[in-house]
Design an enzyme around this catalytic site. Structure first.
Site, PDB file in Angstrom:
ATOM      1  N   CYS A 114      21.940  -2.737 -82.136  1.00 59.28           N
ATOM      2  CA  CYS A 114      21.505  -2.656 -83.526  1.00 59.28           C
ATOM      3  C   CYS A 114      20.438  -3.711 -83.780  1.00 59.28           C
ATOM      4  O   CYS A 114      20.512  -4.829 -83.252  1.00 59.28           O
ATOM      5  CB  CYS A 114      22.699  -2.883 -84.442  1.00 59.28           C
ATOM      6  N   ARG A 132      27.557   2.181 -85.880  1.00 61.74           N
ATOM      7  CA  ARG A 132      26.547   1.927 -86.911  1.00 61.74           C
ATOM      8  C   ARG A 132      26.245   3.234 -87.617  1.00 61.74           C
ATOM      9  O   ARG A 132      25.491   4.077 -87.110  1.00 61.74           O
ATOM     10  CB  ARG A 132      25.279   1.344 -86.287  1.00 61.74           C
ATOM     11  N   TYR A 167      14.172  -1.818 -90.996  1.00 58.38           N
ATOM     12  CA  TYR A 167      14.029  -2.056 -89.561  1.00 58.38           C
ATOM     13  C   TYR A 167      12.597  -2.444 -89.179  1.00 58.38           C
ATOM     14  O   TYR A 167      11.988  -1.877 -88.277  1.00 58.38           O
ATOM     15  CB  TYR A 167      14.490  -0.825 -88.768  1.00 58.38           C
ATOM     16  N   HIS A 222      51.359   4.071 -71.990  1.00 59.09           N
ATOM     17  CA  HIS A 222      52.436   3.939 -72.959  1.00 59.09           C
ATOM     18  C   HIS A 222      53.189   5.241 -73.176  1.00 59.09           C
ATOM     19  O   HIS A 222      54.147   5.270 -73.957  1.00 59.09           O
ATOM     20  CB  HIS A 222      51.874   3.411 -74.283  1.00 59.09           C
ATOM     21  N   HIS A 277      53.706 -14.864 -74.540  1.00 61.56           N
ATOM     22  CA  HIS A 277      52.768 -14.130 -73.693  1.00 61.56           C
ATOM     23  C   HIS A 277      51.479 -14.910 -73.517  1.00 61.56           C
ATOM     24  O   HIS A 277      50.913 -15.419 -74.488  1.00 61.56           O
ATOM     25  CB  HIS A 277      52.466 -12.769 -74.323  1.00 61.56           C
TER      26      HIS A 277
END
Length: 565
Positions: free
Chosen positions: A275, A227, A413, A152, A128
């Site tokens: 993030c 997150r 942060y 599917h 493939h």
């Protein structure tokens, strides 16, 4: 008779297969024997491979990793009614999950499991053209992957898969898949897409494969980066309450989910979330930092719908004169640690109440109810602001003179000088991150990829975004490490209003391969409408927490020369 369109649907499955499936796929390959580079194991071997697969596989493009993402909502419903596999002969071998997980490459074989059966799809992978993405699926179960694609839910697809069957999963491992440890606070976390690259399991943090991140302007919810700081809370939407407090002279406002949806106009905003630690792995290469080792894909783009925060605050009694004494709006989530402490953060009041701020109390993502990992039933979406302030599973809003006292606002942060270490850091000396700086990264080709000289050109793709609503106006790309530059073509999205460019820009550049060169260092850098630009190297912006990593992104690839006939 299998239709060409149906066969393409099957190939699409393989082009987006995921890491958890890779292990299973690998095991199947080993059973195929030396023709696949692996050792023969057990007594079962495939007797034939349908010739039509070989004839048609080369005709179909195998990339397709996100072509069916728009179908994921229908697929989730369809997954519950998918055709059951044919009962296997009792003589087929029994494999453990460990057996399956060992087969995660063409050399070792590529195995997957589905509804308790084991399948060896190595030969299909080998022929493939989208094999690199097929291998993302090796070693795990197909169920969570197929749930994303309605195509599917067709009987002939299962019939094709059945031709690759090599055995059954052991009864013990089947039971393990269904066993839940009630003592584990993470035991009720949702099932995640197996394509995600996991940085931590508890709490769950993961990013999508970079090579598919830029395939869609809108990131499908299932592969939008995750997150989490704490276990995902289970929230009953009928019992849900949102508390709004801190407004002088006004009683606290309590809203049910239904009231939030019916009392306030519904607004939709397309916004990118990133993030603070995106691309932290590049800082780790300069000097180790503390934090999850994110690659370049801790960023994603979605459409968010809900009530404007400003409308809710006005209903709770907010008046403009309050801005003279209150400066912040705090948020508390419903996710809690073992002590009962909730996740919390805050944003400036002027952002919260601005008509142009577009801050939402969102209850929909990409046109559907928020997924559990993304804050169901309600989260804050603060466009242009670091992901840490976009509090999920929102339980309380507090208008305040002070910032949130949360650990994640006060002691995390924040950015510092490269000279600051853990012995000298003073978290009170730095402001909490709100708007993020200009950012861009290369998603294709990948680091270490090999290009064919006969192609004569290379196509480079990626994303670019800037915080604070600043619009990306240019992305420059270099094929020689930054000595010379070309301008990429920006793609996706409508022209934003000034100051409200909340969504990323995808970009692409196709350029001739430089002659007589065996290695390329591809570099990208973005520019926003304030002419903010990315720094050229990581070292000057290194910091002990590994946040705000936005240096030029660099990818090295090699060129394979023409082979003599």
């Amino acid at each position: 008779m299998i239709k060409m369109t149906d066969l393409y649907m099957l190939l699409l499955l393989n082009s987006v297969a995921t890491p958890s499936v890779t292990g299973c796929v690998g095991s199947l390959c080993a059973r195929w024997g030396s023709s696949h580079g692996g050792q023969e194991s057990g007594s079962y071997k495939r007797s034939h491979v349908p010739n039509w697969r070989h004839a048609l596989a080369g005709l179909l493009a195998g990339t397709g990793a996100v072509l069916a993402y728009g179908l994921h909502s229908q697929a989730e419903r369809a997954a519950t009614t998918m055709v059951q596999p044919i009962d296997p002969p009792t003589s087929m071998p029994i494999f453990t999950q460990d057996d399956v997980t060992k087969h995660r490459s063409i050399e070792e074989g590529v195995w997957v499991t589905y509804k308790g059966s084991v399948y060896d799809i190595t030969e299909f992978v080998s022929m493939h053209p989208g094999g690199d993405k097929i291998l993302l699926a090796a070693g795990g179960a197909l169920e969570p992957f197929w749930a994303l694609y309605a195509v599917h839910s067709q009987e002939h697809v299962l019939e094709i898969l059945s031709e690759y069957k090599v055995g059954e999963l052991s009864a013990e491992d089947r039971r393990k898949q269904q066993t839940v440890k009630s003592s584990d606070p993470y035991s009720t976390d949702p099932v995640r897409h197996p394509a995600l690259h996991v940085n931590s399991l508890k709490p769950f943090n993961a990013e999508p494969p970079a090579e598919i991140l830029s395939d869609n302007y809108i990131t499908p919810s299932a592969i939008f980066f995750k997150r989490n700081h704490l276990p995902v809370p289970q929230v009953d939407p009928k019992a849900y309450q949102l508390h709004v407090e801190g407004l002088p002279g006004a009683e606290p406002l309590v809203l049910s989910l239904e009231e939030l949806k019916t009392r306030f106009p519904k607004h939709t905003v397309t916004a990118t979330l990133q993030c603070a630690g995106n691309r932290r792995s590049e800082m780790n290469k300069v000097k180790p930092v503390k934090g999850l080792n994110w690659g370049i894909a801790a960023i994603s783009n979605a459409t968010w719908s809900g009530a404007k925060l400003k409308d809710v605050l006005l209903a709770a009694g907010y008046r403009p004169e309050l801005a003279q004494q209150a400066c912040h709006v705090q948020f508390e989530g419903l996710d809690r640690d073992a002590t009962g402490t909730t996740y919390g953060a805050s944003i400036p009041l002027h952002k919260a109440v601005s008509d142009e701020g577009d801050v939402l109390l969102a209850y929909e993502m990409n046109g559907e109810d928020l997924p559990a990992d993304h804050g169901y039933p309600v989260r804050v979406v603060v466009p242009g602001t670091v992901g840490a302030r976009n509090v999920k599973w929102l339980g309380k809003i507090i208008v305040s003179e002070e910032e949130s006292s949360s650990h994640w606002q006060q002691n995390d942060y924040k950015g510092f000088s490269p000279a600051t270490d853990w012995d000298t850091v003073d978290f009170k000396s730095a402001p909490a991150i709100q708007e993020l700086p200009i950012q861009s990264a290369i998603t294709q080709p990948a680091e270490g990829a090999t290009l064919d000289r006969r192609a004569e050109e290379v196509t480079v793709k990626g994303y670019a975004w800037s915080g604070g609503g600043r619009e990306v106006v240019r992305v420059d790309v270099s094929l020689d490490g930054g000595q010379t530059w070309k301008v990429a073509q920006l793609q996706g999205g409508e022209k934003p209003q000034p100051g409200r460019a909340w969504a990323w820009k995808l970009w692409e550049l196709t350029a001739p391969l430089p002659p007589a060169t065996q290695e390329l260092e591809i570099v990208c850098k973005a520019v926003d409408n304030s002419y903010n630009m990315q720094p050229d190297t990581v070292a000057p912006i290194w910091n002990l927490r590994g946040v705000l990593s936005n240096a030029w992104h660099r990818v090295k690839v090699t060129i394979r020369e023409d082979e003599e006939e």
